[in-house]
Design a protein around this motif. Structure first.
Motif, PDB file in Angstrom:
ATOM      1  N   GLU A 191      -4.787  13.828   3.426  1.00 17.76           N
ATOM      2  CA  GLU A 191      -4.954  14.339   2.063  1.00 17.76           C
ATOM      3  C   GLU A 191      -3.736  14.036   1.202  1.00 17.76           C
ATOM      4  O   GLU A 191      -3.874  13.726   0.006  1.00 17.76           O
ATOM      5  N   GLN A 192      -2.540  14.100   1.782  1.00 18.82           N
ATOM      6  CA  GLN A 192      -1.333  13.718   1.043  1.00 18.82           C
ATOM      7  C   GLN A 192      -1.396  12.243   0.650  1.00 18.82           C
ATOM      8  O   GLN A 192      -0.995  11.879  -0.464  1.00 18.82           O
ATOM      9  N   LEU A 193      -1.874  11.415   1.566  1.00 20.14           N
ATOM     10  CA  LEU A 193      -2.002   9.991   1.272  1.00 20.14           C
ATOM     11  C   LEU A 193      -2.980   9.758   0.127  1.00 20.14           C
ATOM     12  O   LEU A 193      -2.711   8.968  -0.792  1.00 20.14           O
ATOM     13  N   LEU A 194      -4.115  10.441   0.143  1.00 26.91           N
ATOM     14  CA  LEU A 194      -5.103  10.262  -0.917  1.00 26.91           C
ATOM     15  C   LEU A 194      -4.565  10.722  -2.271  1.00 26.91           C
ATOM     16  O   LEU A 194      -4.805  10.073  -3.298  1.00 26.91           O
ATOM     17  N   ASP A 195      -3.816  11.817  -2.278  1.00 26.84           N
ATOM     18  CA  ASP A 195      -3.203  12.284  -3.528  1.00 26.84           C
ATOM     19  C   ASP A 195      -2.190  11.266  -4.039  1.00 26.84           C
ATOM     20  O   ASP A 195      -2.111  10.998  -5.251  1.00 26.84           O
ATOM     21  N   PHE A 196      -1.419  10.712  -3.132  1.00 28.72           N
ATOM     22  CA  PHE A 196      -0.419   9.703  -3.500  1.00 28.72           C
ATOM     23  C   PHE A 196      -1.092   8.452  -4.049  1.00 28.72           C
ATOM     24  O   PHE A 196      -0.612   7.836  -5.007  1.00 28.72           O
ATOM     25  N   ALA A 197      -2.221   8.082  -3.452  1.00 28.60           N
ATOM     26  CA  ALA A 197      -2.938   6.877  -3.878  1.00 28.60           C
ATOM     27  C   ALA A 197      -3.438   6.993  -5.315  1.00 28.60           C
ATOM     28  O   ALA A 197      -3.581   5.977  -6.013  1.00 28.60           O
ATOM     29  N   LYS A 198      -3.692   8.223  -5.772  1.00 27.30           N
ATOM     30  CA  LYS A 198      -4.126   8.412  -7.151  1.00 27.30           C
ATOM     31  C   LYS A 198      -3.033   8.015  -8.144  1.00 27.30           C
ATOM     32  O   LYS A 198      -3.325   7.668  -9.290  1.00 27.30           O
ATOM     33  N   GLU A 199      -1.773   8.058  -7.701  1.00 22.15           N
ATOM     34  CA  GLU A 199      -0.645   7.700  -8.552  1.00 22.15           C
ATOM     35  C   GLU A 199      -0.264   6.229  -8.419  1.00 22.15           C
ATOM     36  O   GLU A 199       0.577   5.740  -9.174  1.00 22.15           O
ATOM     37  N   GLN A 200      -0.850   5.553  -7.430  1.00 23.23           N
ATOM     38  CA  GLN A 200      -0.486   4.172  -7.134  1.00 23.23           C
ATOM     39  C   GLN A 200      -1.732   3.298  -7.190  1.00 23.23           C
ATOM     40  O   GLN A 200      -2.467   3.172  -6.203  1.00 23.23           O
ATOM     41  N   PRO A 201      -1.988   2.658  -8.325  1.00 25.81           N
ATOM     42  CA  PRO A 201      -3.191   1.826  -8.452  1.00 25.81           C
ATOM     43  C   PRO A 201      -3.257   0.677  -7.449  1.00 25.81           C
ATOM     44  O   PRO A 201      -4.361   0.187  -7.155  1.00 25.81           O
ATOM     45  N   ALA A 202      -2.102   0.283  -6.911  1.00 29.95           N
ATOM     46  CA  ALA A 202      -2.093  -0.841  -5.973  1.00 29.95           C
ATOM     47  C   ALA A 202      -2.561  -0.455  -4.577  1.00 29.95           C
ATOM     48  O   ALA A 202      -2.843  -1.324  -3.749  1.00 29.95           O
ATOM     49  N   LEU A 203      -2.642   0.854  -4.294  1.00 29.98           N
ATOM     50  CA  LEU A 203      -3.018   1.301  -2.958  1.00 29.98           C
ATOM     51  C   LEU A 203      -4.531   1.256  -2.749  1.00 29.98           C
ATOM     52  O   LEU A 203      -5.300   1.693  -3.598  1.00 29.98           O
ATOM     53  N   LYS A 224       7.564   9.024   5.676  1.00 34.69           N
ATOM     54  CA  LYS A 224       8.119   7.683   5.856  1.00 34.69           C
ATOM     55  C   LYS A 224       7.245   6.639   5.157  1.00 34.69           C
ATOM     56  O   LYS A 224       7.755   5.684   4.549  1.00 34.69           O
ATOM     57  N   LEU A 225       5.939   6.810   5.239  1.00 31.65           N
ATOM     58  CA  LEU A 225       5.021   5.883   4.567  1.00 31.65           C
ATOM     59  C   LEU A 225       5.279   5.861   3.066  1.00 31.65           C
ATOM     60  O   LEU A 225       5.335   4.783   2.458  1.00 31.65           O
ATOM     61  N   LYS A 226       5.432   7.022   2.472  1.00 32.77           N
ATOM     62  CA  LYS A 226       5.673   7.095   1.026  1.00 32.77           C
ATOM     63  C   LYS A 226       6.952   6.366   0.647  1.00 32.77           C
ATOM     64  O   LYS A 226       6.993   5.613  -0.338  1.00 32.77           O
ATOM     65  N   LYS A 227       8.007   6.572   1.442  1.00 30.86           N
ATOM     66  CA  LYS A 227       9.262   5.880   1.161  1.00 30.86           C
ATOM     67  C   LYS A 227       9.077   4.367   1.281  1.00 30.86           C
ATOM     68  O   LYS A 227       9.583   3.601   0.446  1.00 30.86           O
ATOM     69  N   SER A 228       8.354   3.947   2.306  1.00 30.46           N
ATOM     70  CA  SER A 228       8.108   2.517   2.502  1.00 30.46           C
ATOM     71  C   SER A 228       7.385   1.910   1.309  1.00 30.46           C
ATOM     72  O   SER A 228       7.766   0.847   0.796  1.00 30.46           O
ATOM     73  N   ILE A 229       6.342   2.593   0.829  1.00 39.91           N
ATOM     74  CA  ILE A 229       5.562   2.079  -0.297  1.00 39.91           C
ATOM     75  C   ILE A 229       6.378   2.120  -1.587  1.00 39.91           C
ATOM     76  O   ILE A 229       6.358   1.173  -2.384  1.00 39.91           O
ATOM     77  N   ASP A 230       7.108   3.191  -1.814  1.00 43.69           N
ATOM     78  CA  ASP A 230       7.939   3.290  -3.024  1.00 43.69           C
ATOM     79  C   ASP A 230       8.913   2.123  -3.114  1.00 43.69           C
ATOM     80  O   ASP A 230       9.086   1.515  -4.175  1.00 43.69           O
ATOM     81  N   LEU A 231       9.560   1.796  -1.995  1.00 41.13           N
ATOM     82  CA  LEU A 231      10.521   0.688  -1.993  1.00 41.13           C
ATOM     83  C   LEU A 231       9.815  -0.651  -2.218  1.00 41.13           C
ATOM     84  O   LEU A 231      10.355  -1.537  -2.898  1.00 41.13           O
ATOM     85  N   MET A 232       8.634  -0.816  -1.669  1.00 40.86           N
ATOM     86  CA  MET A 232       7.866  -2.042  -1.911  1.00 40.86           C
ATOM     87  C   MET A 232       7.587  -2.225  -3.395  1.00 40.86           C
ATOM     88  O   MET A 232       7.755  -3.317  -3.951  1.00 40.86           O
ATOM     89  N   MET A 233       7.155  -1.148  -4.038  1.00 39.47           N
ATOM     90  CA  MET A 233       6.758  -1.239  -5.434  1.00 39.47           C
ATOM     91  C   MET A 233       7.953  -1.365  -6.373  1.00 39.47           C
ATOM     92  O   MET A 233       7.805  -1.791  -7.523  1.00 39.47           O
ATOM     93  N   GLN A 234       9.148  -0.999  -5.917  1.00 35.25           N
ATOM     94  CA  GLN A 234      10.351  -1.107  -6.740  1.00 35.25           C
ATOM     95  C   GLN A 234      11.058  -2.454  -6.580  1.00 35.25           C
ATOM     96  O   GLN A 234      12.032  -2.735  -7.294  1.00 35.25           O
TER      97      GLN A 234
END
Length: 305
Positions: A46-58, A15-25
């Motif tokens: 660990e999933q969050l940290l991996d995702f953060a590598k793809e999102q410079p804004a995080l 759910k967090l990933k979806k929330s952030i994806d929509l924010m950035m779009q």
């Protein structure tokens, strides 16, 4: 203007990933997203940290232990403040913005400031996944709620709101301090935003819409207390009882406590759970909570940076 979204998460990476994806779009994305991981399971973090590598804004921080929504948002606001955010956008990890959610809030905030007025906060209209209003996230209107309708039909004055899409400036933290960490969960958002509405006009922007993906669309109803959810209701009873005892009077506290008893009686809540809730109301009345200023808030007490 540097806008930092502040999100608290606990074991809900999908759910967090979806929330952030929509924010950035969206047509206006926050400049930074401060994610406070409330000591989730290791694989979730660990999933969050991996995702953060793809999102410079995080920018991610992890608490030493689960300190609830109240503590998590206090940590996130302090981090965003220290990272020089000029404006803060508080959001749950299961809340999904629309393309114009933030841009509308920013536009309304700037328009209000253009009149010479300082808005304490502006919140969004929160719907549930089926398009109906989300019962647990409806703000309380002020006595003069129609005043803004003279010039802008999308703005209504409110006294408090939830932490699902609440937009404010860093000056708000300077003026009223932080959410009360000891609240852990429930009523921390109401208490914090009421502090703001006591010193400045606050609003809901009906043009800014957010969807809250809760498991079911129900408000806080003490007739629904059971063994599984009691822990939340105990926090809610304690926290609101504290507020009424310290910002109201004994009669308001007593009416609240008796009202919770009647609600539980109507819902046939068991005697053991009823007595637990009443004890929480008594404990709240005797508690000595005090908001901490943003400058005195000890971040290192809660996180290892």
């Amino acid at each position: 203007m540097k806008i930092a979204a502040v999100i608290v998460t606990y074991n809900r990476f999908d759910k967090l990933k979806k929330s952030i994806d929509l924010m950035m779009q969206a047509d206006r994305a926050p400049d930074e997203i401060v994610v406070v991981d409330n000591c989730s399971a290791t694989d979730e973090y660990e999933q969050l940290l991996d995702f953060a590598k793809e999102q410079p804004a995080l920018y991610c921080v992890r608490t030493k232990k689960n300190i609830g929504g109240a503590g998590g948002f206090a940590v996130g606001l302090k981090v965003a403040y220290e990272r020089a955010a000029t404006h803060l956008w508080i959001m749950d990890d299961d809340a999904y913005v629309s393309p114009t959610s933030l841009s509308s809030l920013v536009g309304k905030h700037e328009a209000i400031q253009g009149t010479g007025e300082w808005p304490g906060f502006i919140c969004s209209k929160v719907n549930w996944v089926d398009g109906n209003i989300c019962e647990m996230n409806q703000p309380q209107t002020s006595w003069d709620w129609t005043r803004p309708l003279r010039t802008d039909a999308s703005l209504v004055k409110v006294d408090c709101c939830s932490f699902v899409s609440c937009f404010l400036s860093r000056e708000a933290l300077d003026k009223v301090g932080m959410p009360i960490v000891e609240f852990f969960i429930w009523f921390d958002d109401v208490e914090f935003t009421r502090r703001l509405s006591r010193i400045a006009p606050c609003y809901i922007d009906l043009d800014s819409v957010v969807v809250h993906d809760t498991p079911e669309n129900k408000g806080v109803n003490f007739s629904l207390v059971n063994d599984a959810n009691k822990w939340k209701y105990l926090h809610g009873a304690n926290n609101e009882a504290w507020y009424l005892a310290h910002h109201g009077n004994i009669l308001k506290w007593l009416n609240f406590t008796l009202g919770k008893w009647r609600d539980m009686q109507r819902g046939s809540v068991g005697w053991k759970n009823r007595s637990s809730v009443i004890r929480a109301c008594l404990a709240g009345a005797m508690a000595r909570y005090k908001p901490t200023s943003v400058h005195d808030f000890d971040l290192m007490r809660y996180v290892d940076l």
